[in-house]
Design a protein around this motif. Sequence first.
Motif, PDB file in Angstrom:
ATOM      1  N   PRO A  49       0.756  -0.996  -0.043  1.00 37.34           N
ATOM      2  CA  PRO A  49      -0.009   0.036   0.001  1.00 37.34           C
ATOM      3  C   PRO A  49       0.662   1.473  -0.026  1.00 37.34           C
ATOM      4  O   PRO A  49       1.802   1.143   0.349  1.00 37.34           O
ATOM      5  N   GLY A  50       0.270   2.434  -0.328  1.00 37.11           N
ATOM      6  CA  GLY A  50       0.860   3.772  -0.291  1.00 37.11           C
ATOM      7  C   GLY A  50       1.300   4.112  -1.740  1.00 37.11           C
ATOM      8  O   GLY A  50       0.961   3.582  -2.644  1.00 37.11           O
ATOM      9  N   ASN A  51       2.148   5.075  -1.802  1.00 37.30           N
ATOM     10  CA  ASN A  51       2.294   5.691  -3.206  1.00 37.30           C
ATOM     11  C   ASN A  51       3.889   5.590  -3.227  1.00 37.30           C
ATOM     12  O   ASN A  51       4.668   6.613  -3.972  1.00 37.30           O
ATOM     13  N   LEU A  52       4.672   4.688  -2.617  1.00 39.90           N
ATOM     14  CA  LEU A  52       5.996   4.651  -2.518  1.00 39.90           C
ATOM     15  C   LEU A  52       6.385   4.095  -3.929  1.00 39.90           C
ATOM     16  O   LEU A  52       5.798   3.163  -4.753  1.00 39.90           O
ATOM     17  N   GLY A  53       7.401   4.893  -4.692  1.00 43.82           N
ATOM     18  CA  GLY A  53       8.077   4.387  -6.130  1.00 43.82           C
ATOM     19  C   GLY A  53       9.113   3.465  -5.828  1.00 43.82           C
ATOM     20  O   GLY A  53       9.530   3.246  -5.055  1.00 43.82           O
ATOM     21  N   ILE A  54       9.130   2.787  -7.138  1.00 42.19           N
ATOM     22  CA  ILE A  54      10.145   1.686  -7.221  1.00 42.19           C
ATOM     23  C   ILE A  54      11.616   2.565  -7.527  1.00 42.19           C
ATOM     24  O   ILE A  54      11.496   3.361  -8.519  1.00 42.19           O
ATOM     25  N   PRO A  55      12.434   2.903  -6.770  1.00 41.90           N
ATOM     26  CA  PRO A  55      13.503   3.616  -7.039  1.00 41.90           C
ATOM     27  C   PRO A  55      14.351   3.127  -8.522  1.00 41.90           C
ATOM     28  O   PRO A  55      14.586   1.833  -8.802  1.00 41.90           O
ATOM     29  N   ASN A  56      14.597   3.966  -9.046  1.00 42.26           N
ATOM     30  CA  ASN A  56      15.359   3.951 -10.377  1.00 42.26           C
ATOM     31  C   ASN A  56      16.445   2.949 -10.386  1.00 42.26           C
ATOM     32  O   ASN A  56      16.843   2.252 -11.293  1.00 42.26           O
ATOM     33  N   ILE A  57      17.394   3.112  -9.350  1.00 44.48           N
ATOM     34  CA  ILE A  57      18.273   2.282  -9.258  1.00 44.48           C
ATOM     35  C   ILE A  57      18.149   1.047  -8.916  1.00 44.48           C
ATOM     36  O   ILE A  57      18.916  -0.049  -9.476  1.00 44.48           O
ATOM     37  N   MET A  58      16.852   0.555  -8.511  1.00 43.28           N
ATOM     38  CA  MET A  58      16.371  -0.981  -8.457  1.00 43.28           C
ATOM     39  C   MET A  58      15.893  -1.215  -9.721  1.00 43.28           C
ATOM     40  O   MET A  58      16.169  -2.613 -10.237  1.00 43.28           O
ATOM     41  N   GLY A  59      15.386  -0.461 -10.569  1.00 44.93           N
ATOM     42  CA  GLY A  59      14.998  -0.917 -11.852  1.00 44.93           C
ATOM     43  C   GLY A  59      16.022  -1.348 -12.778  1.00 44.93           C
ATOM     44  O   GLY A  59      15.799  -1.978 -13.885  1.00 44.93           O
ATOM     45  N   VAL A  60      17.376  -0.896 -12.581  1.00 41.91           N
ATOM     46  CA  VAL A  60      18.458  -1.346 -13.448  1.00 41.91           C
ATOM     47  C   VAL A  60      18.821  -2.799 -12.945  1.00 41.91           C
ATOM     48  O   VAL A  60      19.833  -3.403 -13.576  1.00 41.91           O
ATOM     49  N   LEU A  61      18.376  -3.260 -11.810  1.00 45.94           N
ATOM     50  CA  LEU A  61      18.729  -4.469 -11.416  1.00 45.94           C
ATOM     51  C   LEU A  61      18.498  -5.763 -12.361  1.00 45.94           C
ATOM     52  O   LEU A  61      17.318  -5.569 -13.020  1.00 45.94           O
ATOM     53  N   PRO A  62      19.298  -6.637 -12.677  1.00 52.77           N
ATOM     54  CA  PRO A  62      18.735  -7.741 -13.590  1.00 52.77           C
ATOM     55  C   PRO A  62      17.694  -8.289 -13.265  1.00 52.77           C
ATOM     56  O   PRO A  62      17.204  -8.604 -11.871  1.00 52.77           O
ATOM     57  N   GLY A  63      16.693  -8.337 -14.101  1.00 58.26           N
ATOM     58  CA  GLY A  63      15.443  -9.213 -13.927  1.00 58.26           C
ATOM     59  C   GLY A  63      14.140  -8.361 -13.386  1.00 58.26           C
ATOM     60  O   GLY A  63      13.054  -8.660 -13.542  1.00 58.26           O
ATOM     61  N   MET A  64      14.649  -7.113 -13.359  1.00 62.38           N
ATOM     62  CA  MET A  64      13.541  -5.942 -12.834  1.00 62.38           C
ATOM     63  C   MET A  64      12.449  -5.571 -14.141  1.00 62.38           C
ATOM     64  O   MET A  64      11.479  -5.801 -13.812  1.00 62.38           O
ATOM     65  N   THR A  65      13.120  -5.641 -15.416  1.00 59.49           N
ATOM     66  CA  THR A  65      12.401  -5.390 -16.360  1.00 59.49           C
ATOM     67  C   THR A  65      11.377  -6.829 -16.667  1.00 59.49           C
ATOM     68  O   THR A  65       9.943  -6.510 -16.791  1.00 59.49           O
ATOM     69  N   ALA A  66      11.880  -7.860 -16.515  1.00 51.48           N
ATOM     70  CA  ALA A  66      11.125  -9.090 -16.654  1.00 51.48           C
ATOM     71  C   ALA A  66       9.951  -9.340 -15.680  1.00 51.48           C
ATOM     72  O   ALA A  66       8.982  -9.484 -15.955  1.00 51.48           O
ATOM     73  N   PHE A  67      10.485  -8.634 -14.410  1.00 51.79           N
ATOM     74  CA  PHE A  67       9.448  -8.930 -13.269  1.00 51.79           C
ATOM     75  C   PHE A  67       8.266  -8.015 -13.385  1.00 51.79           C
ATOM     76  O   PHE A  67       6.990  -8.396 -13.398  1.00 51.79           O
ATOM     77  N   ALA A  68       8.587  -6.646 -13.904  1.00 50.90           N
ATOM     78  CA  ALA A  68       7.755  -5.651 -14.185  1.00 50.90           C
ATOM     79  C   ALA A  68       6.599  -6.173 -15.454  1.00 50.90           C
ATOM     80  O   ALA A  68       5.387  -6.016 -15.322  1.00 50.90           O
ATOM     81  N   THR A  69       7.175  -6.854 -16.288  1.00 53.00           N
ATOM     82  CA  THR A  69       6.652  -7.157 -17.592  1.00 53.00           C
ATOM     83  C   THR A  69       5.584  -8.317 -17.171  1.00 53.00           C
ATOM     84  O   THR A  69       4.415  -8.423 -17.535  1.00 53.00           O
ATOM     85  N   ALA A  70       6.164  -9.250 -16.459  1.00 52.69           N
ATOM     86  CA  ALA A  70       5.338 -10.370 -15.932  1.00 52.69           C
ATOM     87  C   ALA A  70       4.120  -9.974 -15.042  1.00 52.69           C
ATOM     88  O   ALA A  70       2.919 -10.372 -15.050  1.00 52.69           O
ATOM     89  N   LEU A  71       4.337  -8.860 -14.116  1.00 53.06           N
ATOM     90  CA  LEU A  71       3.410  -8.289 -13.441  1.00 53.06           C
ATOM     91  C   LEU A  71       2.094  -7.638 -14.223  1.00 53.06           C
ATOM     92  O   LEU A  71       0.928  -8.105 -14.026  1.00 53.06           O
ATOM     93  N   MET A  72       2.615  -6.811 -15.291  1.00 60.70           N
ATOM     94  CA  MET A  72       1.435  -6.485 -16.029  1.00 60.70           C
ATOM     95  C   MET A  72       0.737  -7.232 -16.969  1.00 60.70           C
ATOM     96  O   MET A  72      -0.336  -7.172 -16.906  1.00 60.70           O
TER      97      MET A  72
END
Lengths: 166, 105
Positions: free
Chosen positions: A75-98
């Motif tokens: 809950p809340g409005n906490l952003g995913i820090p951009n620095i975390m976005g560059v971690l391997p697997g983050m794009t795949a994770f976001a894609t799978a979620l969507m």
Amino acid sequence: MADEPRKIAFICSKGNLDMAYPALIMGWAALGNGVDVTIFFTFWGLDLINKARVDHLEIPPVANTSMKMSMMGIPGNLGIPNIMGVLPGMTAFATALMKKKMNELGVPPVREYIQMLADAGAKLYACKMTVDMMGLKKEDFLDGVQDIVTASDFIDMTEGAQIIFI
Amino acid sequence: MPTRTYAGKTVEVNEEGFMLNPADWTKEIAVEIAKEEGIETLTEAHWKVIDFCRQAGLASGKAPTLRTITTGAGVPTKELFTLFPKGPAKKVARIAGLGKPEGCV
């Protein structure tokens, strides 16, 4: 003139998963309401109709300030820090979620959507300049794609249409 | 609310001509609304779609979306757009005596 159907033309220029859907959803709604639909795929938008790419579209969390933890159920409005976005697997994770969320809403995958639009009478075209630049051929595209056309052709065939650029 | 008379029966409709009370619907009414929508004869294939919409609509209280119809009634997209040309989403819902379809797909 009153009998002429309303016409809408979409220009799809983006290949990210989140940017693939607006034209597909609005185009489908338009067809359902009897509106004539043309979609012109250009630049990265060609990924939506490219047989080799269509099932592998992704959504990157980097530089996307709208991606919040709440999408993952925190809950809340906490952003995913951009620095975390560059971690391997983050794009795949976001894609799978969507993809999971879209599936839960009964929204079909892009490949199936393109077929639905073509079956419903939408006219789908690939941009000639991008096709040449990327070294693609007509056979590289999904069956629903009618032709590869120039920008000038597109302007001619959308006379009187409302044009939406995505 | 405006009313319209179909097949000798007066029914309430909204501004866009969608019937307000699905329980008022009859097959005879469907035939007349279809004519208004430019479909002169309802064939067996049309009825397959309409019957499915009636079932789905009465069960959920909402008119089914096009994709619900194609997957649920087993009618391919091409066929649905041929049976109800130029805007099947609203046409089917109107003929089936349901409201405007809710949902985007």
